[in-house]
Structure formats: C-alpha cells, structure tokens
Write an enzyme that holds these catalytic residues in place. Structure first.
Site, mmCIF file in Angstrom:
data_model
loop_
_atom_site.group_PDB
_atom_site.id
_atom_site.type_symbol
_atom_site.label_atom_id
_atom_site.label_comp_id
_atom_site.label_asym_id
_atom_site.label_seq_id
_atom_site.Cartn_x
_atom_site.Cartn_y
_atom_site.Cartn_z
ATOM 1 N N TYR A 181 0.788 -0.798 0.478
ATOM 2 C CA TYR A 181 0.035 -0.633 -0.065
ATOM 3 C C TYR A 181 1.048 1.012 0.188
ATOM 4 C CZ TYR A 181 -3.341 -3.147 1.734
ATOM 5 O OH TYR A 181 -4.414 -4.290 1.348
ATOM 6 N N HIS B 100 -6.579 1.118 -1.615
ATOM 7 C CA HIS B 100 -6.559 -0.179 -1.673
ATOM 8 C C HIS B 100 -5.417 -0.521 -2.753
ATOM 9 C CE1 HIS B 100 -11.000 -0.905 -2.416
ATOM 10 N NE2 HIS B 100 -10.942 0.405 -2.735
ATOM 11 N N LYS C 291 -5.393 -5.151 -11.018
ATOM 12 C CA LYS C 291 -3.789 -4.775 -10.680
ATOM 13 C C LYS C 291 -3.266 -5.469 -11.566
ATOM 14 C CE LYS C 291 -6.211 -5.620 -5.762
ATOM 15 N NZ LYS C 291 -6.025 -4.080 -5.831
#
Length: 413
Positions: free
Chosen positions: A310, A318, A367
C-alpha cells in the site's frame, strides 16, 4: 516473488467522510516520532547547524510464539501504536485492524451508529448487493414493458435503469439489510457489559517483528520459555513470569529456527543451521526491500499472494502492489539447492498456464502482477560466521519484473 499494481488510473483512493480523520489518526508512517523543541537552546543549536531532534520511541513489548511463527502484542496500547503508525500486524480476531473490542461495544450501543472498518465494509457490500438486485429488477421490468408494448402495437415508455452513480439505498431496503454490528460477529461472545475485556492481541509476522526490532529498535521480544499461556473456553491470557527480553542474536537465531524443526521449533538442527536459503531470510529480504522504499507491506493471502503493498495504508488506498502469486528465490549455486533441507516454495520455474491464469485474474481485479526475484548468495563464497548476524542480508539482491495482460479493447488509447 511477485507484486500487483492496479491498472485503473482513477478511483484507487478510498473515499468517505472519514478521510480527514484518518489523516489525523494515521499521520505517522512509523512508530518512531521525531519532534523538535522550540526553545532558546534549540535556536542556538540551529545557528551552528546542530539538529535538536527528539525521538519518541514507544518501546513496545511482544511475546514470541514459535508455533505460529509470529510475535504477539498483548498490550492494547502497544497494539494501537504499531497499527496506527505504519499498519504493522493484524488483530487475531479481526480482518486487519484490531477492532474486536470496538465491535463488541458497538453491538451494545446504537446498532451500528459507531461503525468500525469491518462494519463499514459489510454495510457497503450489502448496499452493493441491493443495488444489483434493484438493477436486475428494473431491467426485467423494462423488458416486460417493451414486450407488452410490442404486442399491443404501441410505443414503450422510456425505461429507468439504476446506475451506480445515482442509485441510493431506500429506507425499506436498508431496514432489511443485516445489522453489520451483529452479522459480522462470528467470534461474538455474550459477555456482560461490565465484564467485557479486550481479549484480542496484535499478531506480527516474523518479518514485521524483526524490522521493528533491528531497524527501529522500538520492540522488545520476551523469551517464550518465560511465558505461560493459559487457555480457557472463551479467552486466553498471557502471564509473563519473567520479563527478560531476548537479545538481537537470540532473536535472529530463534526466528530462523522456526523453519528448521516444525515439531520442536526451539531446536536448530545441524542441517538447517547456517543456511542462507532459510525461508525467514528470503522473506525478510523482500519485506525489508519494500519497507525501505516506503511501502506498507501486508499479508496477501486474500489474493493468494505473499504480500500486499500500500502507498500509505489500507485505510487510505486499495492495494497498490502485491508481492503476489509466487515467491521466486534464485540460488546462485545449484549445489546449494540440492543440499538444501528447506522446501522453498516456487523455487522451480512456473508454468505458462499458471502465469496466464494469475495474469487474467489480476486484470479482473484491476491490478498489475510484479514478480520479485530474491537472489540467495552461494554458501561456498560466504563465510560461515557471516550468517550469525543480520549483516548477511547485504549479500541478498532483489529484482522485479512487471507483467500486464494486454487487452486490445481497453488499451487502444
């Protein structure tokens, strides 16, 4: 090892009215807090270029548990410090933030008026589910109206389909939603309010604990041989019979020993002692690498990966990156791999089918996959005494390979 980064350019921040409050609560990125006193003496020192910086060291204390390969922080004060200053650890009765006690208190108060992060997540998921039901009902109703209008030879009335940007939960729908303060509580224990105790502890991985011990010097670990663990049917209590902390050398050996003998973790066998391919060393090399670059590193079992990265922390964004899917230790000397007593995961080359599967899944959750390779130094060129201290970590190297799935329909721009 591998990582994941979101493909989306917008919407990666977590919204909500609590953003300003989170900026205040989680203002410190590390447990150590640096401050400067404003006095005449500090002004004189500044003129001569001498910094007058005060370091606030929280000096937390934990208990090493070799069975679970973790360090337990039993003090609620120390737990909140480590969580709010760098998001270290995980509550053993919570999803991430140690909020079990707050959830129990909330369940006895105004039914969700004071909500924890887990309750907010459950409420948001319930509203999203209700939105999908309303949208499906609106689509079915519009299709039925169009079919009836076609049969009657008239023009169908314009259909109103709910969208995610404009849909709001109705009062009746909200009343039917499960109470997040109660439905969430699989671990709920009915205890009188006057006897409610915080039985949750913060659980640090060995990598997190050693980073706090070696780099920040803000954590002391008690020898598990001096701690009695008392279990009961509703809770457990930790009683420290002797608060003598372990020194750095004993911690260094004990953390490696947990991967050597699964039945008796405190015993280091001759075959495992002095090995540079110890899983603790490999995992810590990657953890230290990303922590030193400013990333907040969390466990990635949610995505079947090793680490989540993060930018600031779970409450702000997120997951930006995940050292995902697999770990990729690279051993310099093939002879070390043949004689290794450890079964290093993902040391063999991955298959293209696995890579295609992981890459496709990561594109669905928006992602990007990053494979992280940790090079393990050869035993033949290293001194046996070097591994007795953390100085051996300087001989590990970390490299990354970024993978993104090419989707022609989405990448034309």
């Amino acid at each position: 090892m591998s990582l994941i980064v979101p493909n989306r350019k917008r919407g990666d921040k977590k919204g909500g009215a609590r953003r300003g409050e989170n900026n205040r609560i989680y203002a410190n990125p590390l447990p150590l807090v640096f401050s400067q006193t404003e006095s005449y003496t500090s002004y004189i020192l500044d003129l001569f270029g001498i910094p007058n910086i005060l370091v606030n060291n929280p000096s937390c204390e934990g208990v090493f548990d070799p069975i679970t390969r973790s360090v337990w922080i039993t003090s609620s004060k120390d737990s909140m410090i480590l969580w709010r200053r760098g998001f270290f650890g995980k509550g053993d009765l919570s999803r991430s933030e140690p909020s079990w006690y707050a959830r129990q208190v909330n369940a006895r108060k105004a039914a969700g008026k004071y909500m924890t992060s887990e309750e907010i997540r459950e409420k948001r998921r319930a509203e999203r589910k209700q939105f999908k039901l309303d949208r499906a009902a609106a689509i079915a109703q519009a299709a039925a109206e169009a079919e009836a209008a076609f049969a009657e030879g008239r023009e169908a009335a314009p259909a109103v389909i709910p969208s995610g940007a404009t849909w709001k939960p109705q009062i009746s729908a909200v009343e039917e939603l499960p109470n997040p303060s109660v439905s969430l509580q699989d671990d709920y224990v009915e205890v009188p309010e006057d006897k409610l105790e915080d039985i949750e502890h913060l659980q640090l991985t060995l990598q997190e604990a050693f980073f706090l011990i070696w780099n920040l010097d803000c954590l002391s670990v008690v020898d598990p041989a001096t701690v009695a663990i008392i279990f009961s049917h509703i809770a457990f209590a930790l009683k420290c019979l002797q608060s003598e902390p372990m020194n750095l050398q004993s911690i260094w050996r004990a953390f490696q020993a947990t991967y050597c003998s699964p039945h008796v973790p405190s015993i280091v066998s001759n075959a495992c002692e002095g090995r540079f391919d110890n899983p603790f060393l490999v995992n810590y090399a990657a953890y230290h690498y990303y922590r030193s670059l400013g990333w907040v590193v969390k466990g990635g079992i949610k995505f079947c990966v090793d680490f989540l990265l993060y930018k600031r922390g779970p409450v702000f964004h997120h997951a930006e990156c995940v050292r995902g899917g697999r770990s990729y230790p690279l051993i310099e000397d093939p002879a070390d791999q043949e004689s290794s007593p450890f079964d290093l995961s993902n040391s063999s080359p991955f298959s293209w089918s696995w890579l295609s599967t992981v890459n496709r899944v990561n594109s669905q959750v928006q992602k990007t996959l990053i494979l992280t390779y940790v090079t393990i130094p050869a035993q033949s060129r290293m001194s046996p005494d070097l591994i007795a201290s953390p100085a051996c970590l300087a001989h590990y190297s970390v490299r990354e390979v970024v993978l993104r799935r090419f989707i022609p329909a989405r990448m034309r721009d």
